[in-house]
Design a protein around this motif. Structure first.
Motif, short mmCIF file in Angstrom:
data_model
loop_
_atom_site.label_atom_id
_atom_site.label_comp_id
_atom_site.label_asym_id
_atom_site.label_seq_id
_atom_site.Cartn_x
_atom_site.Cartn_y
_atom_site.Cartn_z
N HIS A 292 -7.23 -3.15 -8.04
CA HIS A 292 -7.17 -3.28 -7.01
C HIS A 292 -8.04 -2.12 -6.56
N LEU A 293 -7.84 -0.86 -7.26
CA LEU A 293 -8.70 0.79 -6.27
C LEU A 293 -10.54 0.31 -6.03
N ARG B 290 -10.42 7.38 -4.84
CA ARG B 290 -9.38 6.62 -6.10
C ARG B 290 -9.05 6.89 -7.15
N GLN C 26 -4.03 2.83 3.15
CA GLN C 26 -2.49 2.23 3.11
C GLN C 26 -2.06 1.78 1.71
N PHE C 27 -2.79 2.46 0.91
CA PHE C 27 -2.77 2.58 -0.30
C PHE C 27 -1.76 4.11 -0.71
N HIS D 55 4.42 -0.53 6.56
CA HIS D 55 4.51 -0.62 5.31
C HIS D 55 3.47 -2.20 5.48
N PHE E 191 -11.20 -1.54 -2.96
CA PHE E 191 -10.50 -0.72 -1.50
C PHE E 191 -11.55 -0.04 -1.24
N LEU F 172 -0.01 -6.36 -3.48
CA LEU F 172 0.66 -5.88 -4.14
C LEU F 172 1.94 -6.74 -4.28
N GLU G 212 -8.22 0.55 3.33
CA GLU G 212 -6.80 -0.18 1.83
C GLU G 212 -7.03 1.30 1.92
N ARG H 294 -2.99 -5.21 3.82
CA ARG H 294 -3.10 -5.64 3.01
C ARG H 294 -2.90 -5.62 2.26
N VAL H 295 -2.54 -4.50 1.78
CA VAL H 295 -2.48 -3.41 0.25
C VAL H 295 -0.93 -4.21 -0.31
N THR H 296 -0.19 -4.06 0.72
CA THR H 296 1.63 -4.19 0.56
C THR H 296 1.62 -5.88 -0.09
#
Length: 98
Positions: A43-44, A17, A54-55, A80, A47, A88, A51, A83-85
């Motif tokens: 958000h980190l 993280r 993904q990030f 991509h 996660f 975002l 996640e 959930r992360v995108t």
């Protein structure tokens, strides 16, 4: 408590993280720093391993591409769409980052 063989132990997630947060704030353009860095700050901490992966993959992309995906100028590539995108894109519209 045992950990599945394909999962990182909980104590390994915090250094990841921190690394990703650092990278998120040093993208190369001020606009990307503000968008991706602010998103990471929010958000980190929540996660999990999926996640974070993904990030981390998203951070390998170029700033103009990420910005175009987040603003809808270009479709998000299938690799991509996750959930992360999704988060975002929502974050981008809530914070009204340029």
């Amino acid at each position: 408590m045992s950990t599945p063989s394909n999962s990182l132990p909980a104590d390994a997630l915090e250094p990841l993280r921190r690394k990703l947060g650092f990278r998120a704030w040093r993208r190369g353009t001020r606009e990307a720093d503000l968008l991706v860095g602010s998103f990471a700050d929010r958000h980190l901490p929540g996660f999990g391993e999926v996640e974070l992966g993904q990030f981390e993959r998203l951070l390998t992309e170029n700033d103009p591409d990420i910005y175009d995906w987040m603003t809808g100028r270009q479709p998000i590539p299938p690799e991509h769409v996750n959930r992360v995108t999704d988060l975002l894109r929502q974050f981008r519209f809530v914070t009204k980052t340029p």
